[in-house]
Design an enzyme around this catalytic site. Sequence first.
Site, PDB file in Angstrom:
ATOM      1  N   ALA A  91       0.823  -1.216   0.000  1.00 35.57           N
ATOM      2  CA  ALA A  91       0.000   0.000   0.000  1.00 35.57           C
ATOM      3  C   ALA A  91       0.855   1.263   0.000  1.00 35.57           C
ATOM      4  O   ALA A  91       0.338   2.363   0.171  1.00 35.57           O
ATOM      5  CB  ALA A  91      -0.929  -0.008   1.207  1.00 35.57           C
ATOM      6  N   GLY A  94       5.613   1.233   3.259  1.00 27.82           N
ATOM      7  CA  GLY A  94       6.951   0.784   3.666  1.00 27.82           C
ATOM      8  C   GLY A  94       6.988  -0.612   4.265  1.00 27.82           C
ATOM      9  O   GLY A  94       7.897  -0.933   5.036  1.00 27.82           O
ATOM     10  N   SER A  95       6.012  -1.469   3.885  1.00 30.22           N
ATOM     11  CA  SER A  95       5.957  -2.800   4.512  1.00 30.22           C
ATOM     12  C   SER A  95       7.179  -3.643   4.170  1.00 30.22           C
ATOM     13  O   SER A  95       7.668  -4.390   5.015  1.00 30.22           O
ATOM     14  CB  SER A  95       4.677  -3.523   4.102  1.00 30.22           C
ATOM     15  OG  SER A  95       4.607  -3.612   2.698  1.00 30.22           O
ATOM     16  N   ALA A  97      10.287  -2.684   3.519  1.00 32.05           N
ATOM     17  CA  ALA A  97      11.459  -2.230   4.283  1.00 32.05           C
ATOM     18  C   ALA A  97      11.314  -2.611   5.747  1.00 32.05           C
ATOM     19  O   ALA A  97      12.280  -3.042   6.389  1.00 32.05           O
ATOM     20  CB  ALA A  97      11.632  -0.724   4.140  1.00 32.05           C
ATOM     21  N   ASP A 137      12.950   4.408   3.014  1.00 33.19           N
ATOM     22  CA  ASP A 137      12.104   3.444   3.739  1.00 33.19           C
ATOM     23  C   ASP A 137      12.924   2.665   4.768  1.00 33.19           C
ATOM     24  O   ASP A 137      12.486   2.473   5.906  1.00 33.19           O
ATOM     25  CB  ASP A 137      11.469   2.442   2.766  1.00 33.19           C
ATOM     26  CG  ASP A 137      10.353   3.052   1.951  1.00 33.19           C
ATOM     27  OD1 ASP A 137      10.361   4.279   1.788  1.00 33.19           O
ATOM     28  OD2 ASP A 137       9.485   2.312   1.466  1.00 33.19           O
TER      29      ASP A 137
HETATM   30  O1  PMV Z   1       5.519   4.121  -3.161  1.00 30.43           O
HETATM   31  P1  PMV Z   1       6.616   4.335  -2.176  1.00 30.43           P
HETATM   32  O2  PMV Z   1       6.166   4.505  -0.771  1.00 30.43           O
HETATM   33  O3  PMV Z   1       7.733   3.336  -2.309  1.00 30.43           O
HETATM   34  O4  PMV Z   1       7.260   5.765  -2.472  1.00 30.43           O
HETATM   35  C1  PMV Z   1       7.848   6.073  -3.695  1.00 30.43           C
HETATM   36  C2  PMV Z   1       8.397   7.452  -3.653  1.00 30.43           C
HETATM   37  C3  PMV Z   1       8.856   7.960  -5.005  1.00 30.43           C
HETATM   38  O5  PMV Z   1       9.362   9.266  -4.793  1.00 30.43           O
HETATM   39  C4  PMV Z   1       7.684   8.050  -5.971  1.00 30.43           C
HETATM   40  C5  PMV Z   1       9.923   7.077  -5.625  1.00 30.43           C
HETATM   41  C6  PMV Z   1      11.263   7.084  -4.909  1.00 30.43           C
HETATM   42  O6  PMV Z   1      12.090   6.174  -5.190  1.00 30.43           O
HETATM   43  O7  PMV Z   1      11.559   7.997  -4.123  1.00 30.43           O
END
Ligand code: PMV
Length: 298
Positions: A91, A94-95, A97, A137
């Site tokens: 979702a 950060g699950s 990590a 994360d």
């Molecule tokens: O979807 P998430 O929580 O892994 O976040 C991605 C964040 C981005 O900026 C879209 C990509 C990144 O690598 O930082």
Amino acid sequence: MTWGFGKVILLGEHAVVYGHPAVAGSLARRVQCHGETSDAGLRLRVPAWDLDVSVDDDHPVAAALAAIADACPGPRPSITLVAKTDLPAGAGLGSSAALSVAIARALTYAMDIDDARLEQIAAAGERCFHENPSGVDVALATRGGLGLYRRGHGFTPIRSAPVSLVIGLSGQPRRTADMVSRVASQRDKNPTATNDHLTHLGDAAAAAVAWLESGDNARLGVAMTDAHEHLAALGVSTALLDELVADAVGAGALGAKLTGGGGGGAVIALAPHREADVLQAWHRRGIEAFTCLCGVTP
Ligand code: PMV
């Protein structure tokens, strides 16, 4: 019991890919792990995610388990790791990590390992889930708190009390990598407008450090809704995410936005004294939602 925190990005997602800052915080939801003796090699069970793998299975979680075990000093142990969690998987919270950090802590339990080394070990697992993770994360899963993250500069903690958020799960599956390439192709086609959106998102993240330190929720909330509009203009929102943001603001939130890659995943709302109203608005739509502190430390 070992652990790793989940996380949300408060401001700056996508902009952070292009060197702008992002502000993110750990969630008071986590993965917790303990080991049970086994003579069946290294295994991992996560009942909440219906997961039961052996290190040699052909499965991304098994590959992550193997990568973490191989990054630890010494041979792979014969142990069953059992993880329990209140974090939803996939979702954008950060699950993966959180799981990687909890596993890395379990496999290095009796060793003298500092946070920086633990992050390196957990990052080996996180790379099996995300092709090119920025590292934010894993840093938050390990250390907790709120911080400003900038590629190449790392994570700078923000001195702020945890912030209470309402988190809604759109239930729409998404791949962060697809959303990152969508922004990249928009930037190729229309560099000036795209760079303007990214700069705006990064500037809001930089400004949010002072708002968090002074508890200026009103400014933070306005910046969150504004960031959602810029993210939508970059093409990473969906009709449902837009509706969930509008629901939250209509229910009295100071601000709301998608968090993480977008295209689905989660929405966050900052709604002091109005959290029950936001929850009710989202529940009325059949959306799974909960309140959670962001920025907790161990
Ligand atoms: O979807 P998430 O929580 O892994 O976040 C991605 C964040 C981005 O900026 C879209 C990509 C990144 O690598 O930082």
